[in-house]
Design an enzyme around this catalytic site. Structure first.
Site, PDB file in Angstrom:
ATOM      1  N   ARG A   1      34.821  30.140  40.085  1.00 46.79           N
ATOM      2  CA  ARG A   1      34.678  30.269  38.346  1.00 46.79           C
ATOM      3  C   ARG A   1      33.097  30.429  38.202  1.00 46.79           C
ATOM      4  O   ARG A   1      32.471  29.808  38.526  1.00 46.79           O
ATOM      5  CB  ARG A   1      35.335  29.052  37.841  1.00 46.79           C
TER       6      ARG A   1
ATOM      7  N   ARG B   1      31.335  35.923  31.049  1.00 44.77           N
ATOM      8  CA  ARG B   1      31.962  34.634  30.392  1.00 44.77           C
ATOM      9  C   ARG B   1      31.467  33.455  30.287  1.00 44.77           C
ATOM     10  O   ARG B   1      30.653  33.084  31.215  1.00 44.77           O
ATOM     11  CB  ARG B   1      33.477  34.326  31.382  1.00 44.77           C
TER      12      ARG B   1
ATOM     13  N   SER C   1      45.859  39.325  36.337  1.00 41.99           N
ATOM     14  CA  SER C   1      46.755  38.960  35.285  1.00 41.99           C
ATOM     15  C   SER C   1      47.374  40.436  34.697  1.00 41.99           C
ATOM     16  O   SER C   1      46.220  41.196  34.505  1.00 41.99           O
ATOM     17  CB  SER C   1      46.089  38.250  34.205  1.00 41.99           C
TER      18      SER C   1
ATOM     19  N   ARG D   1      37.623  35.626  43.424  1.00 42.98           N
ATOM     20  CA  ARG D   1      38.488  34.644  44.319  1.00 42.98           C
ATOM     21  C   ARG D   1      38.950  35.314  45.441  1.00 42.98           C
ATOM     22  O   ARG D   1      39.574  34.801  46.271  1.00 42.98           O
ATOM     23  CB  ARG D   1      39.461  34.215  43.283  1.00 42.98           C
TER      24      ARG D   1
ATOM     25  N   GLU E   1      44.751  32.390  40.695  1.00 38.52           N
ATOM     26  CA  GLU E   1      45.128  33.914  40.063  1.00 38.52           C
ATOM     27  C   GLU E   1      44.047  34.566  40.342  1.00 38.52           C
ATOM     28  O   GLU E   1      42.706  34.646  40.232  1.00 38.52           O
ATOM     29  CB  GLU E   1      45.358  33.799  38.380  1.00 38.52           C
TER      30      GLU E   1
END
Length: 429
Positions: free
Chosen positions: A280, A265, A355, A394, A352
């Protein structure tokens, strides 16, 4: 894509639902309807001209044989050829604009979602209690550094900020998490798929990430004669293209896939101060779940995927909450999304880790993924769904923070111990 039939028949409803996603598409919808009329009218005129062209062409040999003057017929034939050529050119321009606008529209949110952004997200259930300590806990960056699990400095040296290196027991712990996820999914009847990590443009287009978000991925420099490729941002991007341009049978549904991949990403913009370490980054590991279903089965499939993600987090012993996202917080491709959020104590809130989303037939229309029911020749679009099951970047910080002891050691969750040779506690050497 959104069904053009729905846009034709209920344009105001489409506009209203898109406004729930904070997208004002009123002018776009009006233009799509206008282009749709022009497109169908031009196709009809072109087909009529081609039919007359064929009819006139067949007359010429008989007229010549009968000694009749064919000059007027040839003149008419030439005029028809010009009409067809002109119509084909107009149709190409119309369809180009039409497809560009259709592909640019986000998916319609389900009607029961609250309008607006994340401020309207709704926690719908909680599991367990927040972790409490009777000592001053460390944050995951210090814990992982002290225990030699993660080498942040050398990650930056190798690739820059947003990268890290798993070392020793840290690498084994990461691998244990991935094995726990994969074993659980295989036990639930999902097929494991190992995918290419470089994908062609059509994968991003089918998933709904392109053309609007094509700058959020890492593109590869290739020679002019090579296919343009980008680095996979999530396995969903590849898995929803596995059956692109295919017609499945009813007996082949549902299709249930999982895949482990690293995810790449760009993560544009600055990180918040509480997102240090591996919360992140530009590369992280994830196991992704994807289903292809019949339309009437997609709601049940969605609940199954949510339940699977929750069960994995429960197995690790974490307190978490499940959150129903508001319309504008769902991604552009998705009609519905639930997030599974866990607590990382040092970050004073929820993050999160999964998802789970239902795209309905949005991706299937973009990728022409259809099926035929038994005894029918009619094709229908499948529904596609996806869910993280799970991402580790995470999970691992939450694991070391929630399971730390006063002496700086970390207790290994019971479900992971078999992958670590029975090790129960990670201690500083």
């Amino acid at each position: 894509m959104i069904d053009i039939k729905l846009i034709r028949e209920k344009p105001e409803e489409v506009k209203r639902l898109l406004l729930n996603k904070e997208v004002d598409a009123s002018d776009t919808i009006d233009r799509i309807i206008e282009l749709d009329v022009l497109r169908r009218d031009t196709i009809a005129k072109t087909e009529a001209a081609k039919a007359e062209q064929n009819k006139v062409s067949k007359q010429i040999p008989a007229m010549k044989k009968a000694g009749e003057d064919v000059a007027p017929v040839i003149e008419r034939l030439n005029a028809l050829k010009e009409t067809v050529k002109d119509s084909d050119g107009k149709l190409k321009d119309i369809e180009s604009e039409y497809m560009s606008l259709m592909l640019g529209l986000p998916n319609l949110p389900d009607p029961d979602l609250k309008p607006g952004g994340k401020e309207n997200n709704e926690p719908i259930r909680y599991f367990g209690e927040p972790h409490k300590f009777d000592f001053t806990p460390k944050n995951h960056v210090d814990l992982c550094t002290d225990l030699g699990l993660i080498d942040y400095q050398r990650g930056v040296k190798l690739s820059g900020s947003g990268f890290w290196v798993y070392r020793g027991m840290g690498a084994r712990l990461e691998w244990a998490l991935l094995n726990y996820f994969i074993d659980t999914h295989i036990g639930d009847g999902y097929e494991l798929v190992l995918l290419p990590h470089m994908l062609g443009y059509e994968c991003g287009l089918t998933a709904g990430q392109f053309p609007k978000f094509d700058q959020e991925v890492y593109w590869l420099d290739v020679a002019e004669d090579e296919r343009r490729r980008f680095m996979l941002p999530t396995a969903e991007t590849a898995l929803v293209s596995l059956h692109r341009d295919e017609i499945l049978t009813e007996a082949e549904l549902p299709r249930k896939y999982i895949s482990y991949t690293p995810c790449f990403r760009r993560e544009a913009g600055s990180y918040r101060t509480d997102e240090r370490g591996m919360v992140r980054g530009h590369q992280f590991n994830k196991v992704e779940m994807v289903q292809y279903t019949k339309p009437e089965d997609s709601d049940a499939a969605f609940e199954e995927l949510v339940g699977k993600a929750e069960a994995l987090v429960k197995g690790l012993g974490f307190h978490f909450r499940t959150v129903k996202l508001a319309a504008a917080d769902c991604s552009a491709s998705m009609a519905r999304t639930y997030d599974i959020e866990i607590q990382i104590p040092s970050m004073n809130g929820y993050k999160e880790v999964s998802s789970v989303s239902n795209a309905r037939d949005y991706q299937a229309r973009r990728g022409s993924i259809r099926f035929k029911r038994d005894g029918s020749n009619k094709t229908e679009y499948v529904h596609t769904l996806n869910g993280s099951g799970l991402a580790t970047s995470r999970i691992l910080p939450a694991l070391v923070e929630q399971n730390q002891r006063e002496d700086g050691s970390v207790v290994v969750p019971e479900v992971l111990r078999k992958y670590l040779g029975g090790i129960e506690v990670i201690e500083k050497k």
